[in-house]
Design an enzyme around this catalytic site. Structure first.
Site, PDB file in Angstrom:
ATOM      1  N   GLU A 199       0.868  -1.356  -0.183  1.00 46.49           N
ATOM      2  CA  GLU A 199      -0.204  -0.135  -0.045  1.00 46.49           C
ATOM      3  C   GLU A 199       0.907   1.209   0.077  1.00 46.49           C
ATOM      4  O   GLU A 199       0.724   2.274   0.961  1.00 46.49           O
ATOM      5  CB  GLU A 199      -0.874   0.001   1.068  1.00 46.49           C
ATOM      6  CG  GLU A 199      -1.949  -1.179   1.085  1.00 46.49           C
ATOM      7  CD  GLU A 199      -3.041  -1.052   2.202  1.00 46.49           C
ATOM      8  OE1 GLU A 199      -4.112  -1.717   1.811  1.00 46.49           O
ATOM      9  OE2 GLU A 199      -2.788  -0.425   3.291  1.00 46.49           O
ATOM     10  N   GLU A 388      -5.555  -8.157  -1.340  1.00 43.16           N
ATOM     11  CA  GLU A 388      -6.110  -8.308  -0.005  1.00 43.16           C
ATOM     12  C   GLU A 388      -7.673  -7.774  -0.195  1.00 43.16           C
ATOM     13  O   GLU A 388      -7.897  -6.998  -1.074  1.00 43.16           O
ATOM     14  CB  GLU A 388      -5.788  -6.995   0.929  1.00 43.16           C
ATOM     15  CG  GLU A 388      -4.420  -7.272   1.488  1.00 43.16           C
ATOM     16  CD  GLU A 388      -3.890  -6.189   2.434  1.00 43.16           C
ATOM     17  OE1 GLU A 388      -4.730  -5.494   3.069  1.00 43.16           O
ATOM     18  OE2 GLU A 388      -2.763  -5.984   2.484  1.00 43.16           O
TER      19      GLU A 388
END
Length: 489
Positions: A199, A388
């Protein structure tokens, strides 16, 4: 009718700082998570430290900077959930056996930087750490499971945070590259799929959570991103040199953004949000250059980057092989005064009246996943991987030990059907690793009750429990999904 391709990478995802534990074993050094307390969806996690006079303090983690003369510290009166997490360090063989039972083709995990380089400054890696991960990768391969390894997942060694200024210091580029090169070298032949930074867009995407964020906050966020972009690009080049078979991807925190109203100002703000929060980072990593709107973003906060011509050449030469991302929810943006705001953990913006929300305030929106896939595929034309996705929820253990998590199955089913839709459109989606395939400590809140797993771990928010593993209903459901390659969900 759309079908998942043969060889589709079904699996699950974890991260060392939330799952591994063993924080002071095997020669591991400390990271910021080791001085971070638990919280809830409404109360922030705290970072603990001592000032120059030795007085103890606890400060909200977002936006915190260690005062001059201060030092991070583990304090007696606080609980630190990441210290033992859910103890993969002592349960890895058992857990991998459960993943194999489900039929995983791939398992996403991260390597703790401080387990290989305890302070980040060492010239040679910690042999205990190298051996620990080597045995895990060998066990995965023995079960026919491909490791998907995140090199950096929010766990910069604490020494570098405390003494080197964290990622606002250019020195961290080469320290990271040494760490990455060690991973590529030591685990050559065992690991083929890699992610450079987890991320990576978070410093700018979540800057709105920082209370009192000023121009310096933006300067630091954009500078952090630039140094991480360069580090990632150098790692991609090194990884390909060491093993041309390596597939190295970026990892973006994916949130689908909508305008709340058809007001042109809301449309413009929505486009701006996509550009700043998502395309800014994706363009650099997948296309090798900053987008045209970057200078406008920098000018908004008088950002003056330390950026060189050599950096630009490195970015161009180090583009990723595939684009991976997390996806949990969508977000509504508006320029209007809005009283019905979404609220919860890492949530901002207006509440979408067309969607339902989880106990932690996250919107369930599988159509948003389809939209996100279309936009990033259209922009980058690189293979996509969803690394995810999942529903954090409170699970009830029945008297007979069973756990009926139909709500999780329903959430995942809808997102898998969305994946099948975009594959049918010709989008090259190659894998899916739902988050927290085994229960782990929540990154945002530090809670255990916010569970994602197919596998239940007996531990509560205070760290009490046996650590015993058990199968939830979703375990057998996902096993069947994998057996049928997504045909029966």
């Amino acid at each position: 009718m759309a079908k998942f391709p043969e060889g589709f990478l079904w699996g699950g995802a974890t991260a060392a700082n939330q799952y591994e534990g063993g924080w002071n074993e095997g020669g591991r050094g400390m990271t910021l998570s080791d001085v971070t307390t638990g919280g809830t969806n409404l109360t922030p996690r705290m970072v603990t430290w001592k000032d120059k006079f030795g007085n103890p303090h606890a400060s909200p983690e977002h936006g915190f900077s260690l005062p001059e003369g201060g030092e991070y510290a583990v304090l007696e009166d606080y609980y630190y959930p990441n210290h033992k997490a859910t103890d993969f360090y002592h349960h890895w063989k058992e857990d991998i056996g459960l993943f194999a039972e489900m039929g995983f083709k791939v398992f996403r995990m991260s390597i703790a930087w401080s387990r290989l380089f305890p302070t980040g400054m060492e010239e040679e890696p910690n042999p205990e750490g190298v051996q620990f991960y080597k045995e895990i990768f060998e066990e995965l391969k023995a079960h026919g499971i491909e490791p998907l390894v995140t090199i950096w997942h929010f766990d910069t060694p604490l020494y570098l945070v405390e003494h080197k200024g964290n990622w606002t210091n250019r020195e961290l580029i080469d320290l990271y590259v040494r760490f990455a090169k060690t991973c590529f070298t030591e685990f050559k032949g065992l690991v083929r799929y890699w992610l450079t930074f987890n991320e990576i867009n978070n410093p700018i995407q979540f800057i709105d959570f920082v209370e009192g964020a000023d121009d310096q906050s933006y300067q630091d966020a954009y500078q952090t991103l630039h140094y991480q972009f360069v580090a990632s690009a150098k790692a991609v080049q090194v990884g390909h040199e060491i093993d041309p078979d390596n597939m190295i991807g970026c990892m973006i925190c994916g949130i689908c953004n909508y305008p709340l109203t058809p007001d042109p100002k809301d449309i413009a703000k929505c486009i701006y949000t996509w550009q700043r929060n998502l395309f800014y980072s994706g363009d650099v990593q997948a296309l090798g250059e900053y987008p045209i709107f970057a200078k406008k973003l920098w000018a908004e906060h008088d950002v003056a980057l330390d950026i060189t011509q050599e950096d630009m050449a490195i970015l161009k030469a180090g583009v990723v092989d595939f684009y991976s991302f997390s996806y949990y929810m969508s977000n509504c943006v508006t320029t209007h005064e809005n009283t019905d705001k979404a609220s919860g953990n890492f949530v901002m913006g207006a509440k979408n009246p067309y969607l339902t929300y989880s106990d932690w305030g996250w919107a369930t929106d599988p159509e948003g996943l389809e939209i996100f896939c279309r936009l990033v595929w259209d922009r980058y034309h690189k293979p996509l991987m969803i690394v995810e996705n999942g529903l954090g929820a409170i699970d009830k253990v029945e008297e007979d030990g069973s756990i009926h998590d139909d709500y999780r199955i329903d959430y995942l089913r809808k997102h898998i059907e969305a994946m099948k839709n975009v594959i049918g459109e010709g989008i090259d989606l190659i894998g899916y690793t739902p988050w927290g395939c085994i229960d782990l400590v929540s990154a945002g809140t530090g809670e255990m009750r916010k569970r994602y797993g197919f596998i239940y771990v007996d531990m509560d928010d205070e760290g009490n429990g046996s650590m015993n593993r058990s199968r939830k209903d979703s375990f057998n459901w996902y096993k069947h999904v994998i057996e049928t390659n997504g045909e029966e969900v």
